[in-house]
Design a protein around this motif. Structure first.
Motif, PDB file in Angstrom:
ATOM      1  N   LYS A  19       0.832  -1.200  -0.201  1.00 42.55           N
ATOM      2  CA  LYS A  19      -0.100   0.071  -0.137  1.00 42.55           C
ATOM      3  C   LYS A  19       0.856   1.295  -0.179  1.00 42.55           C
ATOM      4  N   GLU A 147       1.296   6.734  12.769  1.00 42.32           N
ATOM      5  CA  GLU A 147       0.023   6.036  13.359  1.00 42.32           C
ATOM      6  C   GLU A 147      -0.778   5.785  11.946  1.00 42.32           C
ATOM      7  N   ILE A 148      -1.149   4.628  11.704  1.00 44.67           N
ATOM      8  CA  ILE A 148      -2.221   4.384  10.522  1.00 44.67           C
ATOM      9  C   ILE A 148      -3.249   3.323  10.905  1.00 44.67           C
ATOM     10  N   ASP A 149      -4.578   4.032  10.902  1.00 44.55           N
ATOM     11  CA  ASP A 149      -5.672   3.346  11.366  1.00 44.55           C
ATOM     12  C   ASP A 149      -5.454   2.588  12.774  1.00 44.55           C
ATOM     13  N   GLY A 150      -4.985   3.705  13.627  1.00 45.31           N
ATOM     14  CA  GLY A 150      -4.983   3.623  15.137  1.00 45.31           C
ATOM     15  C   GLY A 150      -3.862   2.704  15.435  1.00 45.31           C
ATOM     16  N   GLU A 151      -2.939   2.234  14.508  1.00 49.70           N
ATOM     17  CA  GLU A 151      -1.717   1.182  14.676  1.00 49.70           C
ATOM     18  C   GLU A 151      -0.537   2.047  14.233  1.00 49.70           C
ATOM     19  N   ARG A 153       2.732   2.152  12.641  1.00 54.30           N
ATOM     20  CA  ARG A 153       3.461   1.245  11.497  1.00 54.30           C
ATOM     21  C   ARG A 153       4.773   1.685  10.896  1.00 54.30           C
TER      22      ARG A 153
END
Length: 168
Positions: A19, A147-151, A153
């Motif tokens: 992605k 932080e991507i989608d609450g995580e 990464r």
């Protein structure tokens, strides 16, 4: 599938199976994940390893790290100071300008300044990677965590106009 290659060194940097998104028409930000790969561990669906293999006590080593770095064989490098990195980047941009001479992308090179300044605000937290050949004139990729989608990464930033797309 598309492979994105460094136009200076020819090294494969990433593929479109990961992605990624365009950042200010200057960088591709590739979203990665931390992974562990065990060397020599080939598992086929439905296979049942024999008891003999388990008894042999064969040694295997594993590598942990960022998936894109491991699979694309990127090599970690570093810069002592922000000034060292900026000196490299100035030389890289000159090389890139020479490679892009006569193409429409030549006019877009200055667009890298603003997003690069934003990234370098956290210079001490960044990681740096080169392609497999470790060509000193080639691309250096910036690694960070976001932080991507609450995580949280790992993400890698590739200078967009230093890449060429090759369709496989």
């Amino acid at each position: 599938m598309k492979v994105f290659k460094d136009i200076v060194s020819g090294d494969e940097m990433f593929t479109d199976t990961y992605k990624f998104e365009d950042i200010d028409d200057a960088f591709y930000m590739v979203v990665c994940k931390n992974t562990t790969v065990t060397e020599g561990n080939i598992e086929l669906a439905g296979a049942n390893p024999s008891a003999e293999e388990a008894d042999e006590g064969t040694e295997s080593s594993s590598i942990s790290g960022i998936d894109v770095v491991i699979y694309m064989r990127l090599q970690e490098t570093g810069f002592g100071t922000k000034k060292d990195y900026l000196t490299y980047m100035k030389d890289y941009m000159k090389t890139l300008k020479g490679k892009l001479e006569g193409t429409p992308n030549i006019d877009k090179l200055p667009s890298i300044q603003k997003p690069l300044q934003e990234l370098l605000k956290k210079f001490k937290d960044l990681q740096f990677f080169t392609g497999e050949s470790m060509n000193p004139d080639g691309m250096v990729v910036l690694g960070d965590y976001k932080e991507i989608d609450g995580e949280e990464r790992p993400v890698l930033y590739f200078p967009k106009y230093g890449l060429e797309e090759e369709k496989l």
